[in-house]
Design a protein around this motif. Structure first.
Motif, mmCIF file in Angstrom:
data_model
loop_
_atom_site.group_PDB
_atom_site.id
_atom_site.type_symbol
_atom_site.label_atom_id
_atom_site.label_comp_id
_atom_site.label_asym_id
_atom_site.label_seq_id
_atom_site.Cartn_x
_atom_site.Cartn_y
_atom_site.Cartn_z
ATOM 1 N N ARG A 1 -25.778 -6.384 32.685
ATOM 2 C CA ARG A 1 -25.033 -7.065 33.743
ATOM 3 C C ARG A 1 -25.356 -6.417 35.076
ATOM 4 N N GLY B 1 -24.575 -6.084 39.406
ATOM 5 C CA GLY B 1 -23.803 -6.318 40.607
ATOM 6 C C GLY B 1 -24.764 -6.425 41.778
ATOM 7 N N PRO C 1 -28.233 1.222 32.126
ATOM 8 C CA PRO C 1 -26.916 1.169 32.764
ATOM 9 C C PRO C 1 -26.764 2.310 33.772
ATOM 10 N N GLY C 2 -26.263 1.965 34.951
ATOM 11 C CA GLY C 2 -26.096 2.947 36.018
ATOM 12 C C GLY C 2 -27.215 2.941 37.032
ATOM 13 N N THR D 1 -29.579 1.776 40.072
ATOM 14 C CA THR D 1 -29.435 0.990 41.286
ATOM 15 C C THR D 1 -30.819 0.719 41.853
ATOM 16 N N THR E 1 -19.069 3.487 45.350
ATOM 17 C CA THR E 1 -19.162 2.534 44.239
ATOM 18 C C THR E 1 -19.175 1.089 44.713
ATOM 19 N N ARG F 1 -27.076 -3.290 41.153
ATOM 20 C CA ARG F 1 -26.587 -2.175 40.327
ATOM 21 C C ARG F 1 -26.398 -2.654 38.897
ATOM 22 N N VAL F 2 -26.988 -1.907 37.964
ATOM 23 C CA VAL F 2 -26.901 -2.241 36.551
ATOM 24 C C VAL F 2 -25.614 -1.662 35.994
ATOM 25 N N ARG F 3 -24.881 -2.484 35.245
ATOM 26 C CA ARG F 3 -23.604 -2.046 34.685
ATOM 27 C C ARG F 3 -23.658 -2.005 33.168
#
Length: 268
Positions: free
Chosen positions: A31, A33, A210-211, A213, A238, A266-268
């Motif tokens: 996912r 952002g 994940p995490g 950017t 954030t 940004r990867v979540r």
């Protein structure tokens, strides 16, 4: 030349590969952002930067136009529109990511080039372009010119793309990037979308985690901020919209002589 926050940063350790170093990838869905902000800067009368994205096909584009009067705006906005449209149209086919993005960028190049040939007021216009495409956890970056892509992971920040500029070419040949040449000439772009009938983008590949950017930015920001300064702004906040505002502020603190655009994923 890559900007580095740590001297011992190993791009391959973080999965950054050039066109010639592909490898098998995982298929994890991630996912994302996103936030983006573009500012005219303190010295310009118009904004020749353009950006766009399509969340259905997961493509994100930032361009920095050049040319007389409004030609830069025309070049950058046309390049963004054609890159997005062509890439999306190709998503239902069997092309791989690199071929799809290559075709999209060259479609944009042809559109800008043809417009310049048909209208004397647009003659000589062109634009830089940096694009990010994502399929599952696979990221491909394509660039022409000196708009850049950065990856931030853990405590590291690295410039993914290589500038197509006179200064960068001198450095890659072993020079200092100055060589007695004026600042204006050092910033001369050696490759751009729309200045010729064809264009050759560079491509880079990353397996996202994940995490992570990803930052896409025009040189209106990156001439005032090295990797360490970018990381300081991005890693300590954030909220992506707030980070974009802070990055624009960095450019203003440096004088903001050009338009400034930053796009964050940004990867979540």
């Amino acid at each position: 030349m890559m900007d580095r926050q740590k001297e011992d940063f190993d791009p391959q350790h973080h999965g950054i590969q050039s066109t010639t170093t592909g490898r098998k990838t995982r298929t994890t869905e991630l996912r994302m952002g996103i936030a983006v902000l573009s500012d005219i800067g303190s010295c310009r009368q118009n904004n020749e930067d353009s950006f766009g994205y399509d969340l259905d096909s997961n493509i994100f584009v930032v361009c920095d136009g050049m040319g007389g009067v409004a030609a830069g705006e025309v070049a950058s906005s046309t390049a963004v529109e054609l890159t997005l449209r062509t890439y999306k149209d190709l998503c239902n086919g069997e092309m791989d990511l690199e071929e799809r993005l290559y075709t999209a960028i060259n479609s944009a190049n042809g559109a800008v080039w043809n417009m310049a040939q048909q209208d004397r007021r647009l003659h000589g216009m062109g634009t830089t372009l940096v694009a990010a495409c994502i399929l599952r956890n696979r990221l491909i970056i394509g660039n022409v010119g000196d708009s850049r892509a950065y990856l931030l992971r853990d405590d590291d920040c690295i410039q993914i793309t290589e500038d197509h500029s006179l200064a960068a070419e001198q450095i890659r040949r072993g020079g200092t990037g100055g060589g007695g040449v004026s600042t204006r000439l050092q910033q001369l772009i050696t490759r751009a979308v729309g200045v010729g009938a064809a264009v050759k983008p560079d491509f880079f590949f990353i397996d996202l985690e994940p995490g992570d950017t990803v930052l896409l930015a025009t040189d209106g920001l990156t001439r005032y901020a090295d990797a360490e300064k970018l990381a300081k702004q991005i890693d300590t906040h954030t909220d992506l919209d707030e980070i974009c505002r802070r990055l624009i502020r960095v450019a203003y603190e440096g004088g903001a002589e050009d338009n400034v655009t930053c796009l964050l994923l940004r990867v979540r």
